[in-house]
Structure formats: structure tokens, C-alpha cells
Design an enzyme around this catalytic site. Structure first.
Site, PDB file in Angstrom:
ATOM      1  N   ARG A 238       0.868  -1.176   0.000  1.00  0.00           N
ATOM      2  CA  ARG A 238       0.000   0.000   0.000  1.00  0.00           C
ATOM      3  C   ARG A 238       0.908   1.230   0.000  1.00  0.00           C
ATOM      4  NH1 ARG A 238      -3.416  -3.005  -1.383  1.00  0.00           N
ATOM      5  NH2 ARG A 238      -5.427  -3.435  -0.398  1.00  0.00           N
ATOM      6  N   GLU A 267      -4.695   7.122  -4.540  1.00  0.00           N
ATOM      7  CA  GLU A 267      -5.040   6.426  -5.786  1.00  0.00           C
ATOM      8  C   GLU A 267      -6.453   6.806  -6.191  1.00  0.00           C
ATOM      9  OE1 GLU A 267      -4.371   2.209  -5.283  1.00  0.00           O
ATOM     10  OE2 GLU A 267      -2.304   2.519  -4.651  1.00  0.00           O
ATOM     11  N   HIS A 286      -1.873   0.185  -9.757  1.00  0.00           N
ATOM     12  CA  HIS A 286      -2.396  -0.807  -8.802  1.00  0.00           C
ATOM     13  C   HIS A 286      -3.017  -2.014  -9.533  1.00  0.00           C
ATOM     14  CE1 HIS A 286      -4.141  -1.382  -4.492  1.00  0.00           C
ATOM     15  NE2 HIS A 286      -3.905  -2.538  -5.085  1.00  0.00           N
TER      16      HIS A 286
END
Ligand code: 8YV
Length: 327
Positions: A238, A267, A286
Site C-alpha cells: 500500500r 489512488e 495498482h
């Protein structure tokens, strides 16, 4: 008896939605700002189950859902959920471990390879028409095989990356983890280190810890200063595990050589971020688990979890086991 209501706000296949609809009253949401969507708020009032990902479930949203019994996240990470609060309210939280381990490990290794061999930068070099003569030192990368891979976090995904490194690339494996992993030490010859020692010794530092209060900003300016100047930093965990401005500074000053990043503090990544424009960065949006096969398997696991939970049976992957008191 009327069916229980399930709100779906992630991608399920048509078949998966049809399966759910046999047992439940299903409403599918696809908006990008559900947390502020009045239609979603209204639907929460009658919801017994939620299936989705990438939405921060706040206590405010939970207050709107008095009938909520279970949430099936289409993710292994549960940093979007107030786990203790869910437990306090008796709401089951389910996730999707295992089914995404190998795909996410592939992404980790992709970033190790792409940064070391400068794959994205040199693909751009051809596209610009700069390949005019033989390749020289200015385009050389660094070897991956035979190097030292330092895993920060050594759970399922970390172990799967280390397995690729040790067995496929003859890498020496170091790991820092809350608990020792004797089986992986035996299988891969992995050695446990304190984080600082790992950072100093590894050629590649790869972060796979979950985001928790204890791991937030685990890697910052001090940690980057401990890495070798030839060191490559990879994050598939993360973004918030890393102090992003400190990472940018370390890349700019040459304190570390390169970074492969699948995750970011915010994000989607804000357009003003310098990271995707830096030559020594490989930035991905991601995509850790984002293959058709794996996302379908994750969605299926979420469908199975919510179905079991709402039928009063123990789901396959229960995060807050304290909510389960049945024999
Ligand atoms: C998912 C992930 O991208 O499972 C996780 O924790 O980070 C990813 O695989 C994401 O949560 C959306 O489904």
C-alpha cells in the site's frame, strides 16, 4: 420470506451476479463516488450484505446500514474497513486471500525485472527514435539473478515473490517480519533480519506488509538513507506504508537507484505526481491482482463468502473471527 438485500459495488461477472440474485435481492452500483451518492445511501438502509472493493467503509456509512450483517471485500487487504468497529457491531468482514497470491507475486517480480533492466525507460527510448547505434553503458541495467532480495513482510505474497527469486533467479533472500518463518528459511534458505540490517544489505527491497497503524510510513527518509545507492525499491503493498515525498527525494538525489511502484499514497495517482515521469521509476496503476483469471476468482470468493455469511454459515475467509460465536 423476502430475500435479503445485497449491494454490489465491485466488478462481478454476469454469471456471478445471476448466482447471487438466486438467493438475494441484488442492487449493482458502478459510480465512482459512492460514499457521497444519495442512491447508495438510501440502498444502505435496507442492505444485509455488501460486496465490493476500493470504497472506504466509514462508521458514518455503517450508521446508514442498520441491517448490515456482512461485507465481502473483493480484496485481500482490509485497510478500507474499520475492523474493530465492524466487530463491535457484529458485522462479519470477509476478504479474498490465497486466490490472488501468485498473480500479485508475478506483479512484484515484474517490477523487480522492469526496474533492474530499465524496461519501460528503454522502450520509451526506442519509441522516441533514439536507438541509432549500438547499445552502450548509458543503457546498461543491473542483474537480478544472484542478487540479494530483501522482503519487508513475509506473508503469502512475500513468500511467493521470494520463491520466484530464490528458485528462479538464484537470489539470496532476506526478510523482516514480526514472526520468524522457519519453514521458508528451510525451503528458500531465507534469513531473518531486523529491518535496518535488511535495508543495508539488500539489492532489492520489496514491501509486502499490510497497511496498519504500525506499518503506516514504515519506510521514510531514514530507511532510504540506509539502502545502497545501487538499491532498488519495490512496493506492491500500500502506498501509505511509504513516506512518498521521502521516496521522491531519495530517487531524485540518487540515494537509491530506482523504484517499482504498483501502489501510491493517493489512488488514482494525482496528475501532478512526478513519480510516473521519473526515468528511474516504473509506475503501475495498482494492477497487483488485475488479471482476468484472478479477478474472476476473487469475485467468486467474495460471492461465496457473502452467500455463506448471509445464510448463517461461516464464510471461507473471515477477517474478524471474534464475530463468529457459533459452534
Ligand atoms: C485489489 C489489492 O486491487 O486485494 C488487494 O488488497 O490490493 C488488490 O488486489 C483491490 O483491492 C481492488 O479489488
Amino acid at each position: 420470506m423476502s430475500k435479503k438485500s445485497v449491494l454490489v459495488y465491485g466488478r462481478l461477472t454476469d454469471d456471478q451476479l445471476a448466482t447471487l440474485a438466486r438467493d438475494f435481492d441484488v442492487t449493482h452500483f458502478s459510480g465512482t463516488d459512492l460514499a457521497n451518492d444519495p442512491a447508495f445511501h438510501k440502498a444502505l438502509q435496507g442492505a444485509h450484505g455488501l460486496v465490493g472493493a476500493s470504497l472506504a467503509i466509514t462508521p458514518d456509512l455503517l450508521d446508514m446500514a442498520p441491517r448490515l450483517e456482512a461485507i465481502a471485500s473483493v480484496s485481500v487487504g482490509v485497510d478500507n474497513y474499520p475492523v474493530e468497529e465492524l466487530t463491535r457491531r457484529g458485522i462479519l468482514l470477509c476478504n479474498t486471500p490465497d486466490v490472488l497470491t501468485e498473480t500479485t507475486a508475478d506483479t512484484g517480480f515484474l517490477l523487480i525485472m522492469a526496474t533492474a533492466r530499465r524496461a519501460v525507460e528503454l522502450a520509451e527510448f526506442i519509441k522516441r527514435g533514439d536507438w541509432e547505434a549500438g547499445i552502450g553503458e548509458a543503457q546498461f541495467g543491473s542483474d537480478v539473478h544472484g542478487k540479494t532480495l530483501g522482503m519487508v513482510g513475509f506473508g503469502r505474497i512475500g513468500a511467493a515473490i521470494a520463491r520466484r527469486g530464490a528458485l528462479g533467479f538464484g537470489m539470496k533472500i532476506l526478510y523482516s517480519n514480526a514472526s520468524p518463518k522457519p519453514e521458508l528459511e528451510a525451503e528458500l534458505g531465507a534469513e531473518r533480519r531486523e529491518l535496518d540490517a535488511l535495508l543495508a544489505e539488500a539489492d532489492f527491497v520489496c514491501v509486502t506488509v499490510p497497511l496498519t497503524a504500525a506499518t503506516e510510513k514504515l519506510i521514510g527518509a531514514r530507511e532510504f538513507s540506509l539502502m545502497k545507492p545501487s538499491g532498488i525499491f519495490v512496493n506492491i503493498a500500500r502506498g501509505k506504508v511509504v513516506d512518498e515525498p521521502a521516496l521522491i527525494a531519495a530517487l531524485e538525489t540518487g540515494e537509491i537507484k530506482a523504484a517499482g511502484l504498483d501502489v501510491f499514497e493517493q489512488e488514482p495517482l494525482p496528475s501532478e505526481s512526478p513519480l510516473p515521469h521519473m526515468k528511474n521509476v516504473v509506475a503501475l496503476p495498482h494492477i497487483g491482482s488485475a488479471t482476468t483469471e484472478t479477478r474472476n476468482a476473487m469475485a467468486q470468493r467474495a460471492v461465496d463468502n457473502i452467500t455463506l455469511a448471509l445464510k448463517g454459515q461461516r464464510p471461507i475467509n473471515l477477517v474478524n473471527a471474534d464475530t463468529w460465536s457459533k459452534p
